[in-house]
Design a protein around this motif. Structure first.
Motif, PDB file in Angstrom:
ATOM      1  N   THR A 123      14.484  -8.958   6.128  1.00 41.42           N
ATOM      2  CA  THR A 123      14.290  -8.599   7.528  1.00 41.42           C
ATOM      3  C   THR A 123      15.623  -8.815   8.253  1.00 41.42           C
ATOM      4  O   THR A 123      16.621  -9.165   7.611  1.00 41.42           O
ATOM      5  CB  THR A 123      13.211  -9.489   8.177  1.00 41.42           C
ATOM      6  OG1 THR A 123      13.685 -10.847   8.177  1.00 41.42           O
ATOM      7  CG2 THR A 123      11.890  -9.423   7.427  1.00 41.42           C
ATOM      8  N   LEU A 132       6.365 -10.606   9.373  1.00 41.03           N
ATOM      9  CA  LEU A 132       5.997  -9.982   8.097  1.00 41.03           C
ATOM     10  C   LEU A 132       5.109 -10.906   7.272  1.00 41.03           C
ATOM     11  O   LEU A 132       4.108 -10.477   6.688  1.00 41.03           O
ATOM     12  CB  LEU A 132       7.263  -9.604   7.318  1.00 41.03           C
ATOM     13  CG  LEU A 132       7.063  -9.064   5.897  1.00 41.03           C
ATOM     14  CD1 LEU A 132       6.187  -7.810   5.883  1.00 41.03           C
ATOM     15  CD2 LEU A 132       8.418  -8.759   5.242  1.00 41.03           C
ATOM     16  N   ARG A 135       1.677 -10.719   8.486  1.00 40.98           N
ATOM     17  CA  ARG A 135       1.021  -9.471   8.080  1.00 40.98           C
ATOM     18  C   ARG A 135       0.560  -9.555   6.631  1.00 40.98           C
ATOM     19  O   ARG A 135      -0.558  -9.147   6.300  1.00 40.98           O
ATOM     20  CB  ARG A 135       1.975  -8.273   8.250  1.00 40.98           C
ATOM     21  CG  ARG A 135       2.262  -7.928   9.698  1.00 40.98           C
ATOM     22  CD  ARG A 135       3.133  -6.674   9.817  1.00 40.98           C
ATOM     23  NE  ARG A 135       2.409  -5.478   9.392  1.00 40.98           N
ATOM     24  CZ  ARG A 135       2.964  -4.286   9.229  1.00 40.98           C
ATOM     25  NH1 ARG A 135       4.264  -4.123   9.432  1.00 40.98           N
ATOM     26  NH2 ARG A 135       2.242  -3.249   8.862  1.00 40.98           N
ATOM     27  N   ASN A 306       0.243  -0.716   3.096  1.00 41.94           N
ATOM     28  CA  ASN A 306       1.235  -0.710   4.169  1.00 41.94           C
ATOM     29  C   ASN A 306       2.554  -0.154   3.659  1.00 41.94           C
ATOM     30  O   ASN A 306       3.017  -0.541   2.587  1.00 41.94           O
ATOM     31  CB  ASN A 306       1.497  -2.137   4.682  1.00 41.94           C
ATOM     32  CG  ASN A 306       0.284  -2.727   5.343  1.00 41.94           C
ATOM     33  OD1 ASN A 306       0.043  -2.528   6.522  1.00 41.94           O
ATOM     34  ND2 ASN A 306      -0.506  -3.449   4.553  1.00 41.94           N
ATOM     35  N   TYR A 308       6.069  -0.570   4.486  1.00 44.16           N
ATOM     36  CA  TYR A 308       7.011  -1.362   5.275  1.00 44.16           C
ATOM     37  C   TYR A 308       8.436  -0.928   4.942  1.00 44.16           C
ATOM     38  O   TYR A 308       8.861  -1.005   3.802  1.00 44.16           O
ATOM     39  CB  TYR A 308       6.847  -2.848   4.946  1.00 44.16           C
ATOM     40  CG  TYR A 308       7.719  -3.757   5.785  1.00 44.16           C
ATOM     41  CD1 TYR A 308       7.231  -4.311   6.963  1.00 44.16           C
ATOM     42  CD2 TYR A 308       9.031  -4.057   5.412  1.00 44.16           C
ATOM     43  CE1 TYR A 308       8.018  -5.142   7.745  1.00 44.16           C
ATOM     44  CE2 TYR A 308       9.821  -4.879   6.196  1.00 44.16           C
ATOM     45  CZ  TYR A 308       9.306  -5.422   7.354  1.00 44.16           C
ATOM     46  OH  TYR A 308      10.100  -6.244   8.132  1.00 44.16           O
ATOM     47  N   ASN A 310      12.353  -1.431   6.788  1.00 46.90           N
ATOM     48  CA  ASN A 310      13.097  -2.044   7.884  1.00 46.90           C
ATOM     49  C   ASN A 310      14.545  -1.575   7.746  1.00 46.90           C
ATOM     50  O   ASN A 310      15.258  -1.975   6.813  1.00 46.90           O
ATOM     51  CB  ASN A 310      12.960  -3.569   7.745  1.00 46.90           C
ATOM     52  CG  ASN A 310      13.570  -4.323   8.906  1.00 46.90           C
ATOM     53  OD1 ASN A 310      14.617  -3.949   9.408  1.00 46.90           O
ATOM     54  ND2 ASN A 310      12.920  -5.394   9.310  1.00 46.90           N
TER      55      ASN A 310
ATOM     56  N   SER B 127      12.694  -2.237  15.889  1.00 45.73           N
ATOM     57  CA  SER B 127      11.337  -2.794  15.835  1.00 45.73           C
ATOM     58  C   SER B 127      11.184  -3.962  16.797  1.00 45.73           C
ATOM     59  O   SER B 127      10.193  -4.044  17.536  1.00 45.73           O
ATOM     60  CB  SER B 127      11.021  -3.281  14.414  1.00 45.73           C
ATOM     61  OG  SER B 127      10.954  -2.202  13.523  1.00 45.73           O
ATOM     62  N   THR B 156       8.141  -1.861  12.874  1.00 48.76           N
ATOM     63  CA  THR B 156       7.551  -2.504  11.714  1.00 48.76           C
ATOM     64  C   THR B 156       7.053  -3.923  11.947  1.00 48.76           C
ATOM     65  O   THR B 156       6.473  -4.523  11.059  1.00 48.76           O
ATOM     66  CB  THR B 156       8.568  -2.414  10.554  1.00 48.76           C
ATOM     67  OG1 THR B 156       7.893  -2.664   9.344  1.00 48.76           O
ATOM     68  CG2 THR B 156       9.717  -3.390  10.745  1.00 48.76           C
ATOM     69  N   ALA B 161       3.979  -1.884  14.577  1.00 54.66           N
ATOM     70  CA  ALA B 161       3.209  -1.118  13.583  1.00 54.66           C
ATOM     71  C   ALA B 161       1.878  -0.658  14.175  1.00 54.66           C
ATOM     72  O   ALA B 161       1.368   0.407  13.831  1.00 54.66           O
ATOM     73  CB  ALA B 161       2.976  -1.972  12.334  1.00 54.66           C
ATOM     74  N   ARG B 167       1.954   5.394  10.216  1.00 53.86           N
ATOM     75  CA  ARG B 167       1.793   4.447   9.113  1.00 53.86           C
ATOM     76  C   ARG B 167       0.331   4.041   8.934  1.00 53.86           C
ATOM     77  O   ARG B 167       0.016   3.052   8.296  1.00 53.86           O
ATOM     78  CB  ARG B 167       2.640   3.190   9.347  1.00 53.86           C
ATOM     79  CG  ARG B 167       4.127   3.410   9.287  1.00 53.86           C
ATOM     80  CD  ARG B 167       4.556   3.868   7.895  1.00 53.86           C
ATOM     81  NE  ARG B 167       6.007   3.933   7.800  1.00 53.86           N
ATOM     82  CZ  ARG B 167       6.731   4.977   8.177  1.00 53.86           C
ATOM     83  NH1 ARG B 167       6.159   6.046   8.667  1.00 53.86           N
ATOM     84  NH2 ARG B 167       8.045   4.956   8.070  1.00 53.86           N
TER      85      ARG B 167
END
Lengths: 438, 438
Positions: A123, A132, A135, A306, A308, A310, B127, B156, B161, B167
């Motif tokens: 990240t 994250l 999540r 998902n 993801y 970045n 983000s 993200t 999100a 997504r």
């Protein structure tokens, strides 16, 4: 709601004490950046350049940096600077193309973890890493409830702020538990207390329908005031979390990258293995990089539902800087230095404190030390005013530190890892002068 | 649920076509980074270095970059590289100390905005910027409901999100509206259609108790397939949002920093002034920096009840890079180049398309162009397979592009801003060869 004292609030009442360039820059800053931006100290520090453990002001003075853990291997470390400059001139792109340095770094980083922690997702910050990890944990457990300590700070995105009660957050899917406080614990059994409180919080989350996704812990409890003793005290709570089907998320933004000296990661001091590990700050010596290291089956499941991506995360320049950081920690033996100079520091702090009844406790591990001020050594009532006065007095002696903890009563001493015994001596001498003043 | 084709999914079935170094790196990558990481193309590109509009592979070949908007002023631009190297060697710290470059950059950036947009808060990514803008909007309106277009992507973090239906996100506090699609709009009045749909969505949010906090729009509708015509079509919807007490949040991650050529910001093409503007990607030419520019009274209110601090955001190195980016855009007249070469590109694409019935539309503004493939020009039924085949065929000719839009049927041509007419000629020639193949 306790609030930390506004160390970081510029007080216009003191504007007359500032030199003209500082006043002018503060005015421009307030116009452009607005009310959300705070500054450290009654008299903010106007920085020009920095090197190693020193920061040089526009005023021509040099400041001893006993506070900043982001430039962890030293401000503007030449090896890190060279890695940044070389990589920036060669390639800086994203991870949907293949390139070497992100893989080289990922492997080098993972080699510092137990084998179960076998994947890393990058990240741009510790906040994004917390976000994250939350999540991933909620996806895996299909539950929403998260438990954190009462004065924790885990980041600044909406989801990370929600698990940061030190910033005033509350939410029906979050429960807080008392952080371990060895200094104020009657029997010293902080691990059993934490485990009991977490067990109750899990019951509460399950009863209210949020379910239990995980426990997020800063493994040195920095925002909660620094609690590192006794090593091993996180074992009971780890068992409780696992038995309830939740994940243990270790926030190593403060305790990681060799800060405690004896171990690369704060969780390792406790002999536990988390499910997910969040990192940031010290990772790139100031370059924006964070990450989540975890068990691959968690990321596998997350990746199924998902997508993801970045953009900046894992970019070659930040990875080159982060790889250089790990190399410097090794080649300059900064963990051994953290142990040796950290012990020297705490011994010196304890010696200095002895004649002063306003100091209640000296604690820490490696190069992270806390000095807690109290109104009375028997009641242990915290004394934030004394700590704050001390921080501002030290700033005027050109030594940079801050405070921490739920009461703001504890000096936060957390220098770059190449801190020296001579620097400790200077800090102790200056702190002694402050103590006689306040 | 429509899904974009997995351009970015490595297909092991093709592993035999890869050279040994590429295969070896992919294996290491899958072990360390795990299942969450995808790669572009059936045959992923293994990058070694990059310069200007060219990316050089480990295979010794050079690839024309007609896709990447992050290295906006050109890969490894010497002026940006120098700014990074110099600043990294001098000072890299956080904004609780004073230093010049963050203020110099903030002022230079704000000077490109209308006067009402008078504050900037920095982040590490687009983000984080979306996430912060959502927090500010919800704090200001004391409402939760956000409206976005049906295939939008805004980031993200968990909160970003949630407003990224491309997504797969859904949430009771989010409503989606059809994105403008000039190509498929019977009367071409996409502005009125959008305004009507947003008005209905506002009613729905208010009726369900979420309230209306704001509308988030990518001002070039990149993930929705690129819709830039007719300029001005965002005026009606802006009025609807304001009348309902919500905020207009412009996402300029795609449309900003001169991408459209005629204006520095996508919203300016429509003659509107948003309340908050989110930026990222192109901002630091690859360095992790994002930000929210907005009206100061919004940040003032947010700052009263929230203590936002982002460790890496606004750091000197990323700000120095971002300042150099603005200087290069100006000194190399990259916006004028975006207009001139962008027009040349779209004219050439339209000429090329004429004999090919599988191309339904050529559209864009400045150096952001879309070429939409259809199964039939009269029904305008999207043809994702043709677009995807074209992208992979172009990759084999060493030209980097991708697809976009709800159907994945539109070629996404979005090169660094110093793109040249010669580069357009090469792209057109190669694209022509692909069209005869597929």
């Amino acid at each position: 709601m306790t609030q930390k004292p506004l160390l970081n609030s510029f007080n216009p009442g003191n504007a007359n004490e500032l030199d003209a360039p500082t006043k002018a820059l503060i005015a421009r800053r307030q116009r452009a950046l607005g009310a959300g931006y705070r500054l450290f100290y009654e008299r903010p520090v106007y920085a020009e350049r920095a090197e190693g453990i020193w920061l040089y002001g526009k005023d021509g003075e040099r400041y001893l940096d006993a506070y900043n853990n982001v430039p962890s291997v030293g401000h503007c470390h030449p090896r890190v600077v060279e890695a940044i400059a070389k990589q920036a001139a060669k390639l800086n792109t994203h991870t949907r193309y293949l390139f070497d340095v992100v893989i080289d770094y990922a492997e080098t980083l993972l080699a510092t973890f137990p084998p179960d922690l076998d994947n890393v997702m990058f990240t741009c910050s510790g906040s994004e890493a917390t976000d994250l990890a939350l999540r991933v944990a909620r996806d895996f457990t299909q539950a929403e409830g998260i438990i954190v300590t009462r004065h924790a700070y885990h980041g600044t995105t909406a989801a990370a702020a929600e698990v940061s009660p030190s910033r005033g957050a509350t939410s029906p899917r979050i429960r807080t538990v008392g952080a371990p406080d060895f200094y104020r614990s009657p029997d010293g059994n902080v691990g059993a207390q934490l485990a009991e409180e977490v067990a109750r919080a899990i019951d509460s989350l399950k009863k209210d329908g949020a379910g239990f996704a995980g426990l997020v812990l800063d493994t040195v409890f920095s925002s909660d005031g620094l609690c590192v003793e006794p090593a091993g005290f996180l074992r009971d709570v780890t068992d409780v979390v696992r038995a309830a089907g939740g994940l243990l998320i270790a926030d190593e933004v403060q305790g990681g990258f060799g800060r405690t000296g004896s171990h690369m990661w704060g969780f390792a001091r406790h002999g536990i293995v988390p499910d997910l590990v969040v990192m940031g700050k010290a990772m790139g010596n100031g370059m924006p990089i964070g990450g989540v290291v975890g068990k691959s089956h968690l990321f596998d499941k997350f990746g199924k539902s998902n997508r993801y991506f970045n953009t900046f995360a894992g970019n070659p320049v930040c990875c080159a800087a982060a790889l250089a950081v790990l190399e410097v920690i090794e080649s300059e033996q900064l963990m051994a230095n953290s142990v040796a100079v950290g012990n020297y520091l705490r011994t010196a702090l304890a010696d200095l404190a002895r004649p002063y009844p306003q100091i209640g406790d000296v604690r820490g591990a490696g190069l992270f030390a806390g000095v807690e001020f109290v109104k009375d050594q028997s009641t242990r009532q915290p004394n934030a005013a004394a700590a704050l006065a001390c921080v501002n007095a030290l700033r005027d002696k050109r030594i940079l530190i801050s405070t921490m903890g739920p009461y703001g009563s504890t000096l936060k001493i957390r220098p770059p890892l190449p801190f020296t015994r001579e620097a400790v001596d200077l800090l102790i001498k200056s702190l002694g002068e402050c103590l006689t003043q306040i």
